[in-house]
Enzyme design. Structure first.
Site, PDB file in Angstrom:
ATOM      1  N   LYS A 103       0.864  -1.192   0.000  1.00  7.16           N
ATOM      2  CA  LYS A 103       0.000   0.000   0.000  1.00  7.16           C
ATOM      3  C   LYS A 103       0.888   1.225   0.000  1.00  7.16           C
ATOM      4  O   LYS A 103       2.009   1.182   0.501  1.00  7.16           O
ATOM      5  CB  LYS A 103      -0.874   0.017   1.261  1.00  7.16           C
ATOM      6  CG  LYS A 103      -2.071   0.921   1.168  1.00  7.16           C
ATOM      7  CD  LYS A 103      -3.164   0.243   0.380  1.00  7.16           C
ATOM      8  CE  LYS A 103      -4.445   1.006   0.396  1.00  7.16           C
ATOM      9  NZ  LYS A 103      -5.554   0.126  -0.021  1.00  7.16           N
ATOM     10  N   GLY A 215     -20.602   7.013   2.871  1.00  8.42           N
ATOM     11  CA  GLY A 215     -19.514   7.299   1.928  1.00  8.42           C
ATOM     12  C   GLY A 215     -20.085   7.294   0.528  1.00  8.42           C
ATOM     13  O   GLY A 215     -20.778   6.355   0.136  1.00  8.42           O
ATOM     14  N   GLY A 217     -18.190   8.298  -2.419  1.00  6.56           N
ATOM     15  CA  GLY A 217     -17.159   8.440  -3.454  1.00  6.56           C
ATOM     16  C   GLY A 217     -17.436   7.400  -4.520  1.00  6.56           C
ATOM     17  O   GLY A 217     -18.570   6.924  -4.663  1.00  6.56           O
ATOM     18  N   ASN A 218     -16.406   7.017  -5.249  1.00  8.38           N
ATOM     19  CA  ASN A 218     -16.559   6.046  -6.332  1.00  8.38           C
ATOM     20  C   ASN A 218     -17.251   4.760  -5.852  1.00  8.38           C
ATOM     21  O   ASN A 218     -18.220   4.295  -6.453  1.00  8.38           O
ATOM     22  CB  ASN A 218     -15.157   5.753  -6.888  1.00  8.38           C
ATOM     23  CG  ASN A 218     -15.190   4.794  -8.047  1.00  8.38           C
ATOM     24  OD1 ASN A 218     -15.922   5.001  -9.001  1.00  8.38           O
ATOM     25  ND2 ASN A 218     -14.423   3.735  -7.953  1.00  8.38           N
ATOM     26  N   GLY A 220     -18.968   4.005  -2.904  1.00  6.11           N
ATOM     27  CA  GLY A 220     -20.310   4.161  -2.329  1.00  6.11           C
ATOM     28  C   GLY A 220     -21.341   4.446  -3.413  1.00  6.11           C
ATOM     29  O   GLY A 220     -22.430   3.863  -3.418  1.00  6.11           O
ATOM     30  N   TYR A 221     -20.995   5.319  -4.345  1.00  8.16           N
ATOM     31  CA  TYR A 221     -21.949   5.671  -5.405  1.00  8.16           C
ATOM     32  C   TYR A 221     -22.280   4.454  -6.275  1.00  8.16           C
ATOM     33  O   TYR A 221     -23.454   4.150  -6.508  1.00  8.16           O
ATOM     34  CB  TYR A 221     -21.412   6.827  -6.269  1.00  8.16           C
ATOM     35  CG  TYR A 221     -22.142   6.925  -7.589  1.00  8.16           C
ATOM     36  CD1 TYR A 221     -23.524   7.149  -7.608  1.00  8.16           C
ATOM     37  CD2 TYR A 221     -21.473   6.757  -8.798  1.00  8.16           C
ATOM     38  CE1 TYR A 221     -24.220   7.198  -8.822  1.00  8.16           C
ATOM     39  CE2 TYR A 221     -22.165   6.803 -10.001  1.00  8.16           C
ATOM     40  CZ  TYR A 221     -23.541   7.022 -10.010  1.00  8.16           C
ATOM     41  OH  TYR A 221     -24.220   7.051 -11.195  1.00  8.16           O
TER      42      TYR A 221
HETATM   43  N1  GLU Z   1      -7.316   0.269  -3.357  1.00  4.26           N
HETATM   44  C1  GLU Z   1      -8.044  -0.921  -3.647  1.00  4.26           C
HETATM   45  C2  GLU Z   1      -8.075  -1.826  -2.437  1.00  4.26           C
HETATM   46  O1  GLU Z   1      -7.873  -1.398  -1.334  1.00  4.26           O
HETATM   47  C3  GLU Z   1      -7.565  -1.610  -4.905  1.00  4.26           C
HETATM   48  C4  GLU Z   1      -6.140  -2.059  -4.888  1.00  4.26           C
HETATM   49  C5  GLU Z   1      -5.643  -2.555  -6.233  1.00  4.26           C
HETATM   50  O2  GLU Z   1      -6.400  -2.601  -7.170  1.00  4.26           O
HETATM   51  O3  GLU Z   1      -4.447  -2.877  -6.286  1.00  4.26           O
HETATM   52  O4  GLU Z   1      -8.376  -2.991  -2.540  1.00  4.26           O
END
Ligand code: GLU
Length: 427
Positions: A103, A215, A217-218, A220-221
């Site tokens: 991450k 929420g 955003g992408n 939740g919507y």
């Molecule tokens: N940010 C998203 C998650 O937390 C997607 C991560 C990704 O596609 O690598 O799962």
């Protein structure tokens, strides 16, 4: 608020007891492979130079290259990014895709930055981590407050630094740069597939499923939109500014328009300062605070925003019978224990929101093979991965009488340790 990495460790330890893990196993699952912290120097439009802290935690790559999003958020710090990286490793293992967990984060508030400034932050991130990421090494993606457009800037900068074309270094890109159809809606779609499987198991009708979403955003919507189109009733929605509730049901598309035109869904019934009170009373709609939505009477509560929103304080007031965690880490361990006590079924983040990374994997596959899949193909491949994982987790939960979260950890941990052992990393 509880430290996010401590929350991860708490669940790890409770699962370790169920699984009878050794201390060496627990250590391996508690220790990231690498924590990289760099300072980005970024120029504001005013000419002022600012220094932003940036992180990439590469947690575990026993099952494949590191994979996970990058968030732009003022609260991004080492503990949060580390916890989210661990969850990514488990998530990829739960849906059985050959990827590890990582991450990234940059600690700043993008809401106070112009588009050009955000592009400079993204490019600075790509330069700072250009030798840490790569199509076979570590593949970033969008996360909180990062978009396909931002992934495009990171890809462009990475390719410029290395002088190569490497679309598979990042997923969630614009379609024009090799993004996948269905990636933008994948997290929500995957969660819906799981919820549908549970609904069928529980023998409920869609019209009996009253849904509250925290929420907008992408994730939740799209969750609201897909569920609404399937016939679920959306009784509450919240964005960061306010919440809206209506027992008769809300129209997510209209709420989305209100958010884009006026910056908040709470203006759904208003144009400028003029509100249609007649329509509002017809729909029995009310404006509430965002957190009130968490404790609304509903069947399914979907936290789709940030971590740590279901806490020891509000868990006793949750009135849903199912919690579908589309956000990462929305429930603290203390809240989790209360929900368990109250027989509220929690579909954990590492299963519920795994559709996003699964379609990221599909995108990476398409980039590497030069294929282009139709949206129908993406959905047809996503659904069985989500429902098979759900059914496996359900069986573990049933057989061992543990929560769905613990069962998901059992499944994910088992697969990671198996790969580590096969590599001879464990004695
Ligand atoms: N940010 C998203 C998650 O937390 C997607 C991560 C990704 O596609 O690598 O799962």
């Amino acid at each position: 608020m509880q430290d996010p990495f401590q929350s991860y460790l708490a669940t790890l330890h409770s699962t370790a007891a169920v699984l009878g893990l050794t201390t060496a196993d627990i250590d391996a699952l508690s220790t990231p492979d690498r924590i990289i912290e760099r300072t980005l120097e970024v120029e504001r439009d005013s000419g002022e130079k600012v220094s932003l802290q940036a992180y990439r935690v590469q947690f575990n790559n026993a099952r494949g290259p590191y994979k996970g999003g990058i968030r732009f958020h003022p609260n991004a710090d080492q503990s949060e990014v580390k916890a989210l990286a661990a969850l990514m490793a488990l998530k990829c293992a739960v849906v059985n895709i050959p990827l590890g967990g990582a991450k990234g984060g940059v600690a700043f508030d993008p809401k106070g930055y112009s588009k050009a400034e955000i592009e400079r932050v993204a490019r600075a991130f790509a330069r700072a981590f250009a030798n840490d990421i790569g199509p076979d090494r570590d593949i970033p993606a969008p996360d909180v407050y990062t978009t396909a457009e931002i992934m495009g800037y990171i890809l462009d900068e990475y390719e410029r630094v290395h002088g190569i074309s490497a679309p598979a270094v990042i997923t969630g890109k614009p379609l024009a740069l090799g993004g996948s159809l269905g990636r933008d809606t994948a997290t929500s779609q995957g969660g819906v597939y799981v919820l549908e499987e549970l609904r069928i198991r529980l023998g409920k009708e869609r019209s009996d499923m009253r849904v509250a979403i925290h929420g907008f955003g992408n994730v939740g919507y799209h969750a609201a939109r897909i569920l609404h189109s399937l016939g679920y009733r959306i009784v509450a929605l919240a964005d960061s500014k306010g919440g809206l509730v209506s027992e008769r049901g809300l129209d997510p598309m209209a709420a989305h328009r209100a958010k884009h035109e006026t910056h908040s869904i709470t203006n759904l019934y208003c144009e400028g300062s003029v509100c249609d009170t007649v329509k509002m009373s017809e729909d029995a709609a009310r404006v509430v605070s965002p957190n009130d939505v968490l404790t609304m009477s509903c069947d399914v509560l979907i936290p789709a925003a940030l971590d740590g929103v279901i806490t020891e304080e509000n868990a006793k007031d949750i009135r849903a019978s199912i919690v579908l965690e589309l956000a990462n880490g929305p429930t603290t361990p203390a809240a989790d224990a209360i929900l368990k006590e109250r027989n509220i079924l929690v579909i954990p983040d590492i299963l519920a929101n795994a559709g996003g990374v699964t379609v990221s994997y599909f995108e990476w596959l398409q980039n590497r093979t030069g294929e282009r899949w139709d949206e129908e193909v993406v959905h047809a491949r996503l659904r069985p991965l989500m429902t098979d994982s759900f059914n496996e987790i359900w069986s573990i939960h049933d057989e061992r009488d543990i929560t769905l979260r613990q069962a998901a950890y059992v499944l994910g941990i088992g697969r990671i340790l198996e790969a580590m052992r096969a590599r001879g990393k464990q004695q």
